[in-house]
Scaffold this motif. Sequence first.
Motif, mmCIF file in Angstrom:
data_model
loop_
_atom_site.group_PDB
_atom_site.id
_atom_site.type_symbol
_atom_site.label_atom_id
_atom_site.label_comp_id
_atom_site.label_asym_id
_atom_site.label_seq_id
_atom_site.Cartn_x
_atom_site.Cartn_y
_atom_site.Cartn_z
ATOM 1 N N VAL A 61 -0.475 76.716 62.461
ATOM 2 C CA VAL A 61 -1.707 76.882 63.230
ATOM 3 C C VAL A 61 -2.885 76.270 62.473
ATOM 4 N N ALA A 62 -2.967 76.523 61.175
ATOM 5 C CA ALA A 62 -4.072 76.002 60.365
ATOM 6 C C ALA A 62 -4.062 74.462 60.339
ATOM 7 N N CYS A 63 -2.892 73.868 60.417
ATOM 8 C CA CYS A 63 -2.776 72.405 60.396
ATOM 9 C C CYS A 63 -2.786 71.802 61.798
ATOM 10 N N ALA A 64 -2.996 72.634 62.814
ATOM 11 C CA ALA A 64 -3.025 72.201 64.219
ATOM 12 C C ALA A 64 -1.721 71.524 64.644
ATOM 13 N N ILE A 65 -0.600 72.045 64.170
ATOM 14 C CA ILE A 65 0.714 71.521 64.545
ATOM 15 C C ILE A 65 1.218 72.322 65.736
ATOM 16 N N VAL A 66 1.540 71.618 66.806
ATOM 17 C CA VAL A 66 2.039 72.264 68.009
ATOM 18 C C VAL A 66 3.565 72.172 68.015
ATOM 19 N N GLY A 67 4.200 73.299 68.163
ATOM 20 C CA GLY A 67 5.660 73.321 68.212
ATOM 21 C C GLY A 67 6.183 72.902 69.570
ATOM 22 N N ARG A 68 7.319 72.292 69.539
ATOM 23 C CA ARG A 68 7.999 71.912 70.783
ATOM 24 C C ARG A 68 9.406 72.503 70.742
ATOM 25 N N PRO A 69 9.586 73.644 71.360
ATOM 26 C CA PRO A 69 10.922 74.245 71.326
ATOM 27 C C PRO A 69 11.933 73.351 72.050
ATOM 28 N N SER A 70 13.117 73.307 71.505
ATOM 29 C CA SER A 70 14.153 72.475 72.126
ATOM 30 C C SER A 70 14.662 73.142 73.395
ATOM 31 N N LYS A 71 15.166 72.300 74.279
ATOM 32 C CA LYS A 71 15.735 72.802 75.521
ATOM 33 C C LYS A 71 17.057 73.515 75.223
ATOM 34 N N ALA A 72 17.396 74.441 76.080
ATOM 35 C CA ALA A 72 18.715 75.077 75.980
ATOM 36 C C ALA A 72 19.764 74.029 76.371
ATOM 37 N N PRO A 73 20.914 74.036 75.735
ATOM 38 C CA PRO A 73 21.919 73.029 76.072
ATOM 39 C C PRO A 73 22.510 73.262 77.459
ATOM 40 N N ASN A 74 22.865 72.162 78.110
ATOM 41 C CA ASN A 74 23.629 72.257 79.356
ATOM 42 C C ASN A 74 25.085 72.417 78.970
ATOM 43 N N ILE A 75 25.752 73.327 79.617
ATOM 44 C CA ILE A 75 27.174 73.542 79.349
ATOM 45 C C ILE A 75 27.937 73.085 80.580
ATOM 46 N N ILE A 76 28.782 72.087 80.390
ATOM 47 C CA ILE A 76 29.542 71.512 81.494
ATOM 48 C C ILE A 76 31.019 71.814 81.274
ATOM 49 N N CYS A 77 31.650 72.390 82.272
ATOM 50 C CA CYS A 77 33.091 72.650 82.208
ATOM 51 C C CYS A 77 33.809 71.351 82.558
ATOM 52 N N ILE A 78 34.691 70.914 81.690
ATOM 53 C CA ILE A 78 35.463 69.703 81.956
ATOM 54 C C ILE A 78 36.942 70.042 81.861
ATOM 55 N N ARG A 79 37.721 69.386 82.678
ATOM 56 C CA ARG A 79 39.153 69.674 82.711
ATOM 57 C C ARG A 79 39.886 68.453 83.249
ATOM 58 N N TRP A 80 41.024 68.136 82.627
ATOM 59 C CA TRP A 80 41.850 67.046 83.143
ATOM 60 C C TRP A 80 42.389 67.488 84.496
ATOM 61 N N GLN A 81 42.214 66.657 85.496
ATOM 62 C CA GLN A 81 42.660 66.991 86.851
ATOM 63 C C GLN A 81 43.888 66.184 87.212
ATOM 64 N N ARG A 82 44.831 66.851 87.855
ATOM 65 C CA ARG A 82 46.015 66.149 88.340
ATOM 66 C C ARG A 82 45.637 65.295 89.543
ATOM 67 N N PRO A 83 46.310 64.166 89.695
ATOM 68 C CA PRO A 83 46.009 63.317 90.857
ATOM 69 C C PRO A 83 46.650 63.885 92.123
#
Length: 172
Positions: free
Chosen positions: A8-30
């Motif tokens: 705060v004293a140095c006037a630094i503004v924090g930028r919180p990181s985004k929450a990760p996207n979680i993607i379900c992946i799976r090998w699919q049969r043809p």
Amino acid sequence: MCDLSIFVACAIVGRPSKAPNIICIRWQRPPNQIIKINVDGGVVGAPGTLTSGGVFRDNFGVFRGCFSMTHGIGFAFEVELATALHAIEIAKMKGWRGLWIECDSIYVVQMLRVTDPGRRVVVSHIYREDNATTDKLTREPVHGFKWRSESPDFLIPFLHRDNLSIFYRFSV
């Protein structure tokens, strides 16, 4: 002085990181009467030594064959495209008309998404994490071209994993 007050004293503004996207992946049969081909290419360096592989499976997830090969010196995109085209040629020689090609190169997927009235070919992207079976095959030392009608022992755990498991991809 606490850490926050220093910011705060140095006037630094924090930028919180985004929450990760979680993607379900799976090998699919043809679908029925379709052979699925997972292809992958690898390169050591840029340009570097090119290696590639492809795994063919039916609608039950049963192994129908695989190939691995070396291509000389070049770039990753070259080997990814060459591998997909080579896999199509092998399928043609085997008489497999319905094909589903999966590749972890978005550029190759975009190039191959062309309709071909004489053949039933679907091309789709697969996340690298879910292409581990073909990646393992690509890393096998081989000189020239090698076709296998039966699964090599080192691929069996990967094939079982594809048929049974669900994986997750984390991205920001």
